[in-house]
Enzyme design. Structure first.
Site, PDB file in Angstrom:
ATOM      1  N   GLU A 136      -0.614  -1.964   5.309  1.00 34.51           N
ATOM      2  CA  GLU A 136       0.296  -1.902   6.463  1.00 34.51           C
ATOM      3  C   GLU A 136       0.243  -0.542   7.137  1.00 34.51           C
ATOM      4  OE1 GLU A 136       3.541  -0.789   8.827  1.00 34.51           O
ATOM      5  OE2 GLU A 136       3.417  -0.031   6.773  1.00 34.51           O
ATOM      6  N   ASP A 140       0.809  -1.213   0.000  1.00 37.57           N
ATOM      7  CA  ASP A 140       0.000   0.000   0.000  1.00 37.57           C
ATOM      8  C   ASP A 140       0.845   1.266   0.000  1.00 37.57           C
ATOM      9  OD1 ASP A 140       0.765  -0.922   2.565  1.00 37.57           O
ATOM     10  OD2 ASP A 140      -0.687   0.389   3.542  1.00 37.57           O
TER      11      ASP A 140
END
Length: 395
Positions: free
Chosen positions: A141, A83
């Protein structure tokens, strides 16, 4: 020839692909829990490599690729994150983000490119390793509660004997690597403080209860928690990151919202700081005739490396970085949801140096001009393979 002896030449051959993969991801970032196209693109790359891939692991955009050696052996997991962050890319490079307000400002694009190279390496060397190498491509994350728990619930760790992860780290110069046994990275909690006073005319302050003044007093007071209440031998941070109040110059604000973070390494200090914050916030507001509420959101637990697996790092890392390139890290106040994997199976989280002023990799993580020395991807791939194969040889 052993698999680690083949590693140098084969990874060097795939390095141009690593750079290409990383820069593609850098130009096409997606935020946490929204990595739909990123996940689809990773799936395509893994399919071309020839990996067995599970998608939508844990109900999100996570993927797990499994590669099996020709002989039975342990199941060793390697994890990456995919991400990006809500930050405008301000670099002047050919691969600047094409998505307004979103960029890979923490190296997850390079982490993913590294893992794709590892996938290709293992796919081309099945006769040289035993067991399964399970590659975890984890979403989300950056935002609590993170994506690790979903990956675990989706079976990513089923049957796994050990797990390793790497973070490319620009505060550490290229050519170095570091970790430490036991507690390594902090628990990153979030705090939200809402203050309510009495608004009014800026020229008549005596008729008001100034929420901005109350906020200022609270900011000052909570600095005493770390400096005067926490044992100096227990690392801790309490920081206010934003203050929002008022709308114009001649009106005293009735309401104010502050947000911040708390970083700790033990449950005892974490609990104490939360309690102390509640006391300071409510009672300081009361002194000024205002009210205040604290919302305390627990983030990830601290990252705690398995001592034996950390010892493995100090055994094998010199083969990749040389004796002078391997360090024991200080405690790191950043957080990571890799901790959830470490609570399930033995493993180690490691830093690989990616800082280099000469190539523009001089800005901190989460900075609009963040970049890294792409050669660090090659080092990271070698380190993770070396860790996995040393574990397999022991088994």
């Amino acid at each position: 020839m052993s698999i680690t002896n083949k590693m140098e030449a084969q990874l060097q051959t795939v390095y141009p692909n690593m750079v290409q993969w990383r820069r593609y991801m850098h130009q096409h970032p997606e935020l946490s829990f929204h990595e739909k196209e990123t996940s689809r693109w990773i799936e395509q790359q893994l399919a071309e490599i020839g990996c067995e891939v599970k998608t939508r692991v844990g109900g999100g955009y996570g993927l797990v690729a499994s590669i099996y050696g020709d002989k039975p052996g342990p199941v060793i997991a390697l994890r990456t994150d995919i991400d990006a962050l809500p930050i405008q890319d301000e670099k002047q490079t050919a691969y600047i983000s094409k998505v307004p307000g979103v960029m890979h400002a923490c190296g997850h694009d390079a982490h993913t490119a590294t893992m794709l190279a590892i996938a290709r390496f293992y796919s081309e060397n099945k006769e040289h390793f035993a067991g399964e190498r399970r590659l975890i491509f984890q979403p989300a994350e950056e935002v609590s509660p993170g994506g690790a728990m979903g990956m675990i619930a989706g079976g990513a760790l089923d049957g796994v004997d050990a797990i390793y992860g790497v973070h490319l780290w620009t505060p550490l110069p290229y050519g170095l690597a570091a970790t430490k046994p036991g507690p390594f990275m902090a628990a990153p909690d979030e705090i939200y403080i809402d203050i309510t006073g009495k608004g009014g005319h800026g020229g008549l302050p005596h008729e008001t209860v100034d929420a901005v003044l109350v906020a200022s007093a609270i900011v000052q007071a909570i600095q005493s928690i770390v400096s005067r209440n926490v044992n100096p031998l227990d690392p801790a941070v309490v920081s206010i990151g934003s203050i929002h109040a008022g709308s114009t110059a001649n009106v005293i604000a009735e309401r104010c919202r502050m947000t911040g973070t708390v970083r700790t390494f033990t449950d005892e200090v974490r609990s104490f700081i939360q309690s102390r914050l509640r006391t300071i916030v409510t009672q300081t507001a009361a002194i000024y005739g205002a009210t205040a509420e604290l919302e305390y959101r627990d983030g990830y637990p601290p990252v705690v490396n398995d001592p034996e697996e950390a010892a493995r790092f100090f055994k094998v890392a010199p083969e990749v970085f040389g004796n002078e390139g391997v360090q024991e890290s200080a405690l790191i106040m950043a957080g990571e949801d890799f901790t959830y994997y470490l609570r399930e199976v033995p493993g180690c989280f490691m830093f690989v140096g990616a800082g280099n002023e000469a190539c523009g990799a001089a800005y901190p993580h989460h900075h609009p001009k963040f970049d890294l020395d792409e050669r660090a991807m090659l080092k990271a791939a070698k380190l993770m393979i070396a860790m996995a194969e040393d574990f397999a040889a022991q088994e």
